[in-house]
Design an enzyme around this catalytic site. Structure first.
Site, PDB file in Angstrom:
ATOM      1  N   GLU A   1       0.852  -1.193   0.000  1.00  0.00           N
ATOM      2  CA  GLU A   1       0.000   0.000   0.000  1.00  0.00           C
ATOM      3  C   GLU A   1       0.888   1.243   0.000  1.00  0.00           C
ATOM      4  O   GLU A   1       1.782   1.372   0.846  1.00  0.00           O
ATOM      5  CB  GLU A   1      -0.891   0.018   1.251  1.00  0.00           C
ATOM      6  CG  GLU A   1      -1.930  -1.092   1.267  1.00  0.00           C
ATOM      7  CD  GLU A   1      -2.674  -1.210   2.607  1.00  0.00           C
ATOM      8  OE1 GLU A   1      -3.836  -1.597   2.595  1.00  0.00           O
ATOM      9  OE2 GLU A   1      -2.066  -0.925   3.666  1.00  0.00           O
TER      10      GLU A   1
ATOM     11  N   ASN B   1      -5.227  -3.405   6.994  1.00  0.00           N
ATOM     12  CA  ASN B   1      -5.226  -3.518   8.454  1.00  0.00           C
ATOM     13  C   ASN B   1      -6.504  -3.009   9.096  1.00  0.00           C
ATOM     14  O   ASN B   1      -6.867  -3.441  10.191  1.00  0.00           O
ATOM     15  CB  ASN B   1      -4.010  -2.805   9.050  1.00  0.00           C
ATOM     16  CG  ASN B   1      -2.768  -3.653   8.890  1.00  0.00           C
ATOM     17  OD1 ASN B   1      -2.869  -4.858   8.615  1.00  0.00           O
ATOM     18  ND2 ASN B   1      -1.607  -3.053   9.035  1.00  0.00           N
TER      19      ASN B   1
END
Ligand SMILES: NC(=O)c1ccc[n+]([C@@H]2O[C@H](COP(=O)([O-])OP(=O)(O)OC[C@H]3O[C@@H](n4cnc5c(N)ncnc54)[C@H](O)[C@@H]3O)[C@@H](O)[C@H]2O)c1
Length: 293
Positions: free
Chosen positions: A155, A194
């Site tokens: 990311e 996450n």
């Protein structure tokens, strides 16, 4: 800075993430310096990478030449002096905001003005760090997943201070080291994976703490009913229970909301030094080769 100008990479922190990120960059043909304040951690990183590479040679995934070339690209160093000619820095030190801010301040002084300074933090957005530098437009998140040698996705997170050029160079860099980038157009703590995973972990810990099932059973449901490749407790052991702990402490410090504190079982594991695979015990117990005992 454009991608063509990126020649030398610095990875700061040679623990679980930094060591493998450095090797990914070295395998991608970049000259890499892996830096740590701890000589012991650097020695451990080198040994661990040698083990990983030997296994890949044995399995025919890499040739001896590829591994030899990658190690020739890689320098292990405890000195910040090695960072005066780097073009791209990936910080992978402990998940504590103040420690990261101190480091970025130093990096801003030591590294060339053109260098991009990226953080591999699991959760901290780069705007919480960029203001200690004189080059906020060159600061962003570049977030690898564990184990970095294996996991394909990275990311890249663009903060309000990050320039379009920096975001694009980071995305291009990720492609050049054979990973798949996803660019978040604006920053949010925890990013995408996450945030989603956090919800799953919270529920798993709730079920465990309230006695509905034990950790092995909950992991089994996730792997066999939901088809996840790994259960939440085995995953916490892999990532390090201290990482989960620091992520929640960080969130608690930001929100002041008691509900954001790490769960009691996570606090207890950290107090007992049972951090997962790296200490030989977490939710599960591991033998010396880090296989479940
Ligand atoms: N463990 C994971 O699964 C995972 C996944 C993605 C991102 N991250 C993030 O990556 C970062 C590192 O996590 P980790 O699990 O590799 O940690 P780790 O504890 O395994 O390693 C951290 C290393 O940083 C070193 N260090 C500490 N302060 C330093 C400094 N000022 N200068 C140089 N080195 C320093 C330590 O000696 C240690 O070797 C954290 O920000 C974490 O949130 C972790």
């Amino acid at each position: 800075m454009r991608i063509e100008q990126v020649k030398k990479i610095a990875v700061i922190g040679s623990g679980t993430m930094g060591s493998q990120i450095a090797m990914v960059c070295a395998l991608g043909g970049y000259s890499v310096v892996l830096n740590d304040i701890s000589d012991e951690s650097l020695v451990k990183a080198k040994q661990s990478l040698q083990g990983h590479m030997n296994r890949r040679i044995k399995k025919g995934r890499l040739t001896e030449k590829q591994v030899h070339d990658a190690f020739s690209n890689l320098t292990f160093s405890a000195s910040l002096d090695e960072l005066t000619d780097v073009d791209f820095v990936i910080e992978a030190i402990v998940e504590k905001l103040e420690v990261k801010r101190d480091l970025f301040k130093k990096l801003d002084e030591i590294t060339p003005k053109h260098a991009i300074l990226a953080t591999n933090s699991s959760t901290i957005v780069s705007s919480k760090i960029a203001d200690v530098t004189k080059r906020p437009e060159k600061v962003c998140n570049v977030h690898f997943f564990n184990p970095a040698l294996v996991m394909e996705l990275v990311e890249v997170v663009r903060g309000p201070h990050t320039s379009e050029e920096t975001a694009q160079t980071a995305v291009e860099f990720v492609k050049r080291i054979q990973k798949t980038p996803v660019l978040l157009k604006k920053e949010i703590s925890g990013f995408i994976a996450n945030r989603i995973l956090g919800k799953l972990m919270d529920e798993a810990v709730y079920l465990l703490e309230n006695g509905y099932a034990d950790h092995e059973e909950i992991d089994l449901v996730c792997t066999k009913a939901l088809n996840h490749p790994i259960g939440p407790f085995a995953l916490m052991d892999l990532t390090g229970i201290d990482v989960t702990y620091f992520v929640r402490m960080q969130r608690y410090q930001e929100s002041g909301n008691e509900a954001d504190m790490p769960a009691s079982i996570i606090q207890e594991k950290v107090r007992n030094g049972e951090l997962g695979r790296k200490t030989g015990k977490g939710f599960y117990t591991y033998d010396e080769s880090k296989v479940k005992a």
